[in-house]
Design a protein around this motif. Structure first.
Motif, PDB file in Angstrom:
ATOM      1  N   LEU A 420     -53.912 -22.920   9.529  1.00  0.00           N
ATOM      2  CA  LEU A 420     -54.048 -22.231  10.807  1.00  0.00           C
ATOM      3  C   LEU A 420     -53.453 -23.124  11.888  1.00  0.00           C
ATOM      4  CD1 LEU A 420     -55.275 -19.664  12.120  1.00  0.00           C
ATOM      5  CD2 LEU A 420     -57.311 -21.028  12.610  1.00  0.00           C
ATOM      6  N   ARG A 421     -52.417 -22.636  12.531  1.00  0.00           N
ATOM      7  CA  ARG A 421     -51.730 -23.399  13.566  1.00  0.00           C
ATOM      8  C   ARG A 421     -52.255 -22.971  14.937  1.00  0.00           C
ATOM      9  NH1 ARG A 421     -47.303 -25.746  11.073  1.00  0.00           N
ATOM     10  NH2 ARG A 421     -46.862 -24.874   9.008  1.00  0.00           N
ATOM     11  N   ILE A 422     -52.907 -23.899  15.603  1.00  0.00           N
ATOM     12  CA  ILE A 422     -53.539 -23.600  16.894  1.00  0.00           C
ATOM     13  C   ILE A 422     -52.645 -24.088  18.024  1.00  0.00           C
ATOM     14  CG2 ILE A 422     -55.517 -24.095  18.379  1.00  0.00           C
ATOM     15  CD1 ILE A 422     -57.258 -24.246  15.927  1.00  0.00           C
ATOM     16  N   LEU A 423     -52.263 -23.144  18.857  1.00  0.00           N
ATOM     17  CA  LEU A 423     -51.459 -23.496  20.030  1.00  0.00           C
ATOM     18  C   LEU A 423     -52.340 -24.140  21.093  1.00  0.00           C
ATOM     19  CD1 LEU A 423     -48.647 -23.316  21.370  1.00  0.00           C
ATOM     20  CD2 LEU A 423     -49.343 -21.073  22.262  1.00  0.00           C
ATOM     21  N   SER A 424     -53.528 -23.576  21.297  1.00  0.00           N
ATOM     22  CA  SER A 424     -54.470 -24.132  22.271  1.00  0.00           C
ATOM     23  C   SER A 424     -55.873 -23.665  21.947  1.00  0.00           C
ATOM     24  CB  SER A 424     -54.095 -23.721  23.697  1.00  0.00           C
ATOM     25  OG  SER A 424     -54.065 -22.319  23.814  1.00  0.00           O
ATOM     26  N   ILE A 425     -56.842 -24.518  22.249  1.00  0.00           N
ATOM     27  CA  ILE A 425     -58.248 -24.179  22.078  1.00  0.00           C
ATOM     28  C   ILE A 425     -59.002 -24.696  23.292  1.00  0.00           C
ATOM     29  CG2 ILE A 425     -58.700 -26.288  20.719  1.00  0.00           C
ATOM     30  CD1 ILE A 425     -60.829 -24.613  19.192  1.00  0.00           C
ATOM     31  N   ARG A 426     -59.916 -23.879  23.789  1.00  0.00           N
ATOM     32  CA  ARG A 426     -60.638 -24.193  25.028  1.00  0.00           C
ATOM     33  C   ARG A 426     -62.132 -24.003  24.803  1.00  0.00           C
ATOM     34  NH1 ARG A 426     -59.170 -23.505  30.661  1.00  0.00           N
ATOM     35  NH2 ARG A 426     -60.985 -23.081  31.980  1.00  0.00           N
ATOM     36  N   PHE A 427     -62.939 -24.998  25.204  1.00  0.00           N
ATOM     37  CA  PHE A 427     -64.390 -24.944  25.096  1.00  0.00           C
ATOM     38  C   PHE A 427     -64.980 -24.873  26.505  1.00  0.00           C
ATOM     39  CE2 PHE A 427     -62.803 -27.224  21.425  1.00  0.00           C
ATOM     40  CZ  PHE A 427     -63.516 -26.684  20.372  1.00  0.00           C
ATOM     41  N   THR A 428     -65.561 -23.726  26.841  1.00  0.00           N
ATOM     42  CA  THR A 428     -66.155 -23.542  28.171  1.00  0.00           C
ATOM     43  C   THR A 428     -67.672 -23.520  28.047  1.00  0.00           C
ATOM     44  OG1 THR A 428     -64.265 -22.189  28.859  1.00  0.00           O
ATOM     45  CG2 THR A 428     -66.260 -22.086  30.213  1.00  0.00           C
ATOM     46  N   PRO A 429     -68.376 -24.547  28.564  1.00  0.00           N
ATOM     47  CA  PRO A 429     -69.847 -24.560  28.487  1.00  0.00           C
ATOM     48  C   PRO A 429     -70.440 -23.381  29.260  1.00  0.00           C
ATOM     49  CG  PRO A 429     -68.986 -26.720  29.094  1.00  0.00           C
ATOM     50  CD  PRO A 429     -67.849 -25.758  29.219  1.00  0.00           C
ATOM     51  N   LEU A 430     -71.425 -22.747  28.674  1.00  0.00           N
ATOM     52  CA  LEU A 430     -72.083 -21.611  29.321  1.00  0.00           C
ATOM     53  C   LEU A 430     -73.285 -22.043  30.149  1.00  0.00           C
ATOM     54  CD1 LEU A 430     -71.927 -19.058  26.371  1.00  0.00           C
ATOM     55  CD2 LEU A 430     -70.387 -19.255  28.334  1.00  0.00           C
ATOM     56  N   GLN A 431     -73.671 -23.321  30.070  1.00  0.00           N
ATOM     57  CA  GLN A 431     -74.755 -23.873  30.873  1.00  0.00           C
ATOM     58  C   GLN A 431     -74.276 -25.166  31.534  1.00  0.00           C
ATOM     59  OE1 GLN A 431     -75.521 -22.882  27.345  1.00  0.00           O
ATOM     60  NE2 GLN A 431     -77.745 -22.799  27.294  1.00  0.00           N
ATOM     61  N   ASN A 433     -72.868 -26.018  34.151  1.00  0.00           N
ATOM     62  CA  ASN A 433     -71.715 -26.043  35.058  1.00  0.00           C
ATOM     63  C   ASN A 433     -70.759 -27.204  34.766  1.00  0.00           C
ATOM     64  OD1 ASN A 433     -72.563 -23.776  36.629  1.00  0.00           O
ATOM     65  ND2 ASN A 433     -74.056 -25.088  37.651  1.00  0.00           N
ATOM     66  N   LEU A 434     -70.585 -27.515  33.501  1.00  0.00           N
ATOM     67  CA  LEU A 434     -69.677 -28.578  33.106  1.00  0.00           C
ATOM     68  C   LEU A 434     -68.243 -28.062  33.027  1.00  0.00           C
ATOM     69  CD1 LEU A 434     -71.834 -30.238  30.312  1.00  0.00           C
ATOM     70  CD2 LEU A 434     -71.465 -31.064  32.645  1.00  0.00           C
ATOM     71  N   ARG A 435     -67.315 -28.984  33.160  1.00  0.00           N
ATOM     72  CA  ARG A 435     -65.898 -28.620  33.150  1.00  0.00           C
ATOM     73  C   ARG A 435     -65.449 -28.271  31.728  1.00  0.00           C
ATOM     74  NH1 ARG A 435     -60.970 -32.377  35.605  1.00  0.00           N
ATOM     75  NH2 ARG A 435     -59.286 -30.860  35.267  1.00  0.00           N
ATOM     76  N   PRO A 436     -64.607 -27.240  31.566  1.00  0.00           N
ATOM     77  CA  PRO A 436     -64.098 -26.879  30.241  1.00  0.00           C
ATOM     78  C   PRO A 436     -63.258 -28.002  29.636  1.00  0.00           C
ATOM     79  CG  PRO A 436     -63.754 -25.090  31.800  1.00  0.00           C
ATOM     80  CD  PRO A 436     -64.180 -26.277  32.600  1.00  0.00           C
ATOM     81  N   LEU A 437     -63.289 -28.048  28.302  1.00  0.00           N
ATOM     82  CA  LEU A 437     -62.494 -29.020  27.559  1.00  0.00           C
ATOM     83  C   LEU A 437     -61.465 -28.293  26.703  1.00  0.00           C
ATOM     84  CD1 LEU A 437     -65.377 -31.363  26.359  1.00  0.00           C
ATOM     85  CD2 LEU A 437     -63.771 -31.791  28.232  1.00  0.00           C
ATOM     86  N   CYS A 438     -60.300 -28.902  26.525  1.00  0.00           N
ATOM     87  CA  CYS A 438     -59.207 -28.256  25.814  1.00  0.00           C
ATOM     88  C   CYS A 438     -58.557 -29.195  24.801  1.00  0.00           C
ATOM     89  CB  CYS A 438     -58.143 -27.778  26.800  1.00  0.00           C
ATOM     90  SG  CYS A 438     -58.612 -26.323  27.779  1.00  0.00           S
ATOM     91  N   ARG A 439     -57.722 -28.618  23.971  1.00  0.00           N
ATOM     92  CA  ARG A 439     -56.832 -29.363  23.076  1.00  0.00           C
ATOM     93  C   ARG A 439     -55.675 -28.438  22.730  1.00  0.00           C
ATOM     94  NH1 ARG A 439     -56.673 -34.734  20.904  1.00  0.00           N
ATOM     95  NH2 ARG A 439     -54.700 -34.694  19.765  1.00  0.00           N
TER      96      ARG A 439
END
Length: 462
Positions: A420-431, A433-439
């Motif tokens: 599986l080739r991932i172009l981008s992945i983003r983790f957005t916390p739902l609690q 109010n933390l900043r989203p993290l990406c790769r």
């Protein structure tokens, strides 16, 4: 008095002993005045019990020692402050006759949260009967009894909007019947896994419904057995889908816990909300499947105030929820305290030429501990340049996230391994109010963990 002679010394000792005895007697008298829930057993259930309603009264002054309220003169108890809010706690069907194991803790949690009157409605005589239908008939009679008490409260200056009724199972419908007798003017009804048998499919006048109080909320944890399935309040919470609860037995060979664990979980979830240390976020959604698929994480389109918090503090969303009339919400929990989970919205864009199907396992690591979630409730589709949004809920809040591990699996072991080739992945916390993290730019080989350090996302939108 100064003891100057032997006679005086003897007199003094006698007086001191008398005082000690009097204090001891007073303490024993006070302890004897503590009222307890009616304790019955299976023989009472087999023979059946006639209804007797007892009102066990608690305040912060006597939080561990209930006082029995008189039905005729409830305000003869000087600690009953009609200007304070009053919470009624009402149990349900008791097939074995034993008092609820959670009742005393529930009272303490309520009083720790707020200064109030707490009235435990003990109708164990009437709820203990192998004939469930007879117990159902008694619910109207209990409601009539409570209606009489609340009317006395109102006549003596109590504000109906300050009354909160918390009903468990059949107690939920008792709360509804009582509220209906006051044309919905009671402040709040909390229904904890409202009873389903003999109430499913009934008309609103024959069960709890949103018109029974200014704010009605219902939690569903056993809707496929002892609980009610459909909406009953202004907001209905379906914990883990509303049926099978994590940590509860799946086999009848587990004994009585197999029958009551899911049903009783509603009580422990609500009790956990009283301390407020680990809030549970509820997400308005049409179905549990859509919730698990991550399609219901944007609460803004339902509620301008954001996602409601389940439990005691949900009253903060009252005005918005009442305007919506009825709102169905979902959340997931852990199998034990703390029940709250910590969620992330996970957005993935892949660039494989062909569409891939499979499951994902995600691990978060802060350098000291790790949390893992397996997204395997259904086959996930990954299509080239199409964003896939997923809901990942972890049993702990791992902060700060220093490492993330991903594993892709198709579940088809006899076929050649896919990538599986991932172009981008983003983790957005739902609690929090933390900043989203990406790769960006990752290659996942089937059944192999790929570990990386996430970085702050380059933009606020994906």
């Amino acid at each position: 008095m100064v003891c100057r002679t032997l006679l005086w010394r003897l007199a003094c000792v006698t007086l001191l002993l008398f005082d000690v005895h009097r204090v001891k007697s007073d303490l024993e008298s006070e302890s004897q005045e503590c009222a307890e829930m009616t304790d019955l057993d299976l023989k009472h259930s087999l023979s059946g019990t006639s209804l007797i309603v007892r009102l066990l009264f608690y305040t912060r002054f006597n939080s561990s020692c209930a006082q029995l309220l008189s039905h005729q003169k409830p305000f003869s108890n000087h600690r009953f402050n009609l200007s304070s809010p009053t919470t009624f706690l009402i149990h349900g069907y008791r097939p074995t006759g034993s008092p609820p194991i959670w009742m005393k803790d529930f009272v303490k949690f309520l009083l720790n949260r707020r200064d109030m009157n707490v009235i435990v409605v003990d109708w164990n005589r009437g709820a203990t009967n192998i004939n469930y239908w007879k117990v159902v008939d008694n619910t109207r009679k209990v409601a009539a009894n409570l209606t009489d008490l609340i009317q006395k409260m109102k006549d003596n200056g109590a504000d109906l909007s300050s009354i909160h009724m918390i009903g468990v199972s059949l107690g939920a419908h008792i709360s509804g019947f009582t509220g209906a007798n006051f044309n919905g003017k009671l402040g709040r009804i909390t229904a904890l896994d409202p009873a389903g048998p003999e109430f499913n499919g009934r008309l609103p006048s024959e069960r709890l419904d949103p018109s029974d109080a200014q704010f009605v909320e219902a939690l569903h944890t056993d809707m496929d057995a002892l609980g009610y399935r459909e909406l009953l309040g202004h907001i209905d919470y379906y914990a883990n889908g509303g049926a099978d609860q994590p940590g509860c037995p799946k086999s009848i060979f587990s004994g009585s816990q197999y029958f009551k664990c899911d049903h009783q979980r509603s009580v422990f979830l609500y009790m956990s909300s009283l301390n407020g240390s680990c809030p549970i976020i509820a997400y308005p959604c049409d179905s549990y499947t859509n919730f698990l698929d991550g399609k219901c994480m944007d609460c803004g389109k339902f509620l301008s105030a954001g996602c409601p918090v389940f439990g005691y503090d949900s009253i903060q969303w009252k005005d918005a929820l009442v305007q919506l009339e009825q709102t169905r919400t979902y959340f997931q929990t852990n199998k034990a305290l703390p029940f709250c989970k910590f969620g992330y919205k996970v957005d993935i864009v892949t660039w494989n030429q062909k569409t891939h199907w499979g499951y994902l396992t995600i691990k978060l690591n802060n350098g000291e501990e790790e949390a893992q979630v397996e997204l395997n409730h259904k086959y996930l589709m990954f299509e080239k340049f199409v964003k896939s949004s997923l809901l990942a809920q972890f049993d702990r809040d791992i902060q700060p996230v220093k490492k993330v591990s991903l594993k892709f699996c198709t579940g088809k072991g006899l076929r050649p391994r896919k990538k599986l080739r991932i172009l981008s992945i983003r983790f957005t916390p739902l609690q929090n109010n933390l900043r989203p993290l990406c790769r960006y730019d990752l290659l996942l080989e089937e059944n192999k963990d790929v570990t990386f350090r996430p970085i702050p996302c380059e933009d606020s939108n994906f």
